[in-house]
Design an enzyme around this catalytic site. Structure first.
Site, PDB file in Angstrom:
ATOM      1  N   CYS A   1     -16.453  45.344 105.284  1.00 17.55           N
ATOM      2  CA  CYS A   1     -16.708  45.683 106.592  1.00 17.55           C
ATOM      3  C   CYS A   1     -17.560  45.032 107.692  1.00 17.55           C
ATOM      4  O   CYS A   1     -18.758  45.027 106.555  1.00 17.55           O
ATOM      5  CB  CYS A   1     -16.288  46.281 107.489  1.00 17.55           C
ATOM      6  SG  CYS A   1     -14.632  46.951 107.128  1.00 17.55           S
TER       7      CYS A   1
ATOM      8  N   HIS B   1     -16.472  46.204 113.235  1.00 21.84           N
ATOM      9  CA  HIS B   1     -16.346  46.907 113.902  1.00 21.84           C
ATOM     10  C   HIS B   1     -17.035  47.544 114.296  1.00 21.84           C
ATOM     11  O   HIS B   1     -17.931  47.555 113.942  1.00 21.84           O
ATOM     12  CB  HIS B   1     -14.997  47.879 112.997  1.00 21.84           C
ATOM     13  CG  HIS B   1     -15.237  48.341 112.015  1.00 21.84           C
ATOM     14  ND1 HIS B   1     -15.849  49.903 111.762  1.00 21.84           N
ATOM     15  CD2 HIS B   1     -15.484  48.136 110.792  1.00 21.84           C
ATOM     16  CE1 HIS B   1     -16.611  50.379 110.634  1.00 21.84           C
ATOM     17  NE2 HIS B   1     -15.829  49.476 109.463  1.00 21.84           N
TER      18      HIS B   1
END
EC number: 2.-.-.-
Length: 405
Positions: free
Chosen positions: A252, A235
């Site tokens: 992430c 992301h």
């Protein structure tokens, strides 16, 4: 002073004006009415470091001004520009020389600076191929390879079965590094994953930037090994920050928003593979072709034994350590398969859209294969998407997991 430190840091970098790091001051004016393209922030940053290392203060200052003008939320760019302004008044002996700056934030920016410099020093030859990528399926446009040690993501395009290097990006990872094992450990997983969703930025909080690509963590191998957790994404970054420190996420893989958007535009749900390794190894094309052909032949031979409906030969391809997705051992699982095998009498078994990846981070050699199995029994035809994990046991390759993909 800072110039001497940078001379040491930048030793071995390509000369000014080379393809790896060309001058990146934004062009003046427009061409044919088109808006001027923004400079590559990383190439411009490297040029600033190199000018500093050669004590070209004026040139470095001009590029730093251009960098923060083009990317006003690039905090590392502001830090370097601040050091340059300070150098007009006194010697600067370290990155982030401001006396009143928060120590932890300055350390994070220094870490980012060093990772970006090192990535250029260790930039792989674009003619080499990641060892983990043995074969991509005909239906896969590209593959993404993350090196957590280098804080780098490499993009390769599938061109008729051949891999071509396209670009690479700086990334951030989990606060405590890689090799995720449990929920909440703030580590990034190591393995072979698929993009399983695309979430546009407007549907997300600003924290995730301009979009997200959720990954298939935990995959079959993770679950077998008791690894827990969820929500591992590629992301972007919040609107007030161009990039994040190398170790800063909850697990992430985080990219600058322009970089994330480039990946988002080409990522395909269920097809785009993301290989995450602690240290990506590269091989030349001849070695890659040799390993690819061997892995492909291994899978084809399994398919041929299935077509011949020879239960003993089929069974010989499976490891005694085999476990199904439901946790069945080999005897139980194959007993069910054998009933189907004996009654099928396949007239043909074909494997298409085959992908083969050497699984990173495993002590033994392991290959994960994903393919569509097309089976014909008389005039009846059936197609099913499968995934297998193969491990080397002695001199033989054996299937340790098989299930629907």
């Amino acid at each position: 002073m800072l110039g001497r430190l940078l001379m040491l840091c930048l030793a071995g970098l390509p000369a000014m004006g080379s393809e790896a790091s060309s001058s990146s001051i934004p062009p003046q004016g427009n061409t044919a009415g088109a808006p001027a393209a923004k400079p590559d922030p990383e190439a411009l940053l490297i040029d600033i470091y190199k000018d500093l290392g050669a004590n070209r203060l004026r040139e470095a200052q001009a590029k730093a001004d251009a960098l923060v003008a083009a990317y006003p939320t690039f905090r590392l760019g502001h830090l370097v520009r601040g050091d340059l302004l300070l150098m007009h008044a006194r010697p600067v002996r370290n990155f982030g020389a401001m006396a009143d700056g928060p120590g932890d934030k300055l350390k994070e920016l220094r870490d980012e600076a060093m990772v970006r410099i090192r990535s250029l020093q260790e930039k792989p030859d674009p003619k080499l191929i990641p060892k983990a990528v043995l074969q991509v399926g005909e239906d896969q446009k590209n593959v993404l390879v993350v090196d957590t040690t280098r804080s780098r993501l490499y993009v390769y395009e599938n061109q008729g079965g051949e891999l071509k290097y396209m670009t690479d990006y700086y990334v951030s990872q989990g606060r405590f590094g890689a090799n995720k094992t449990k929920s909440g450990d703030q580590r990034t997983p190591i393995g072979v994953y698929y993009v399983n969703n695309r979430i546009p930025g407007p549907k997300l909080p600003d924290f995730y930037g301009t979009g997200a690509l959720p990954l298939s963590y935990p995959n079959e191998w993770d679950k077998r090994n008791g690894r827990s957790g969820y929500g591992i994404w590629l992301h972007g970054t919040p609107s007030d920050n161009f990039s994040r420190p190398p170790l800063s996420s909850d697990g992430c893989v985080v990219l600058a928003n322009p970089d994330l958007q480039s990946l988002y535009s080409t990522a395909e749900v269920g097809k785009t593979v993301v290989v995450i390794s602690q240290h990506v190894q590269f091989v030349d094309k001849s070695e890659w072709a040799k390993q690819r052909d061997a892995a492909s032949a291994m899978l084809e031979q399994w398919g041929q034994s299935l077509e011949n409906a020879d239960a003993d030969k089929v069974l010989a391809y499976y490891s005694p350590e085999f476990r199904s997705a439901q946790g069945e051992n080999l005897a139980t699982w194959f007993g069910r398969q054998q009933k189907s095998l004996n009654g099928a009498r396949y007239t043909s078994v074909k494997l298409r859209d085959v992908s083969l990846f050497r699984y990173p981070g495993t002590p033994e050699d392991m290959i994960v294969s994903t393919f569509t199995q097309e089976s014909a029994v008389g005039k009846s035809k059936n197609a099913i998407r499968k995934r297998q994990y193969w491990v080397r046991e002695g001199s033989q390759w054996k299937i340790i997991y098989e299930g629907n993909a």
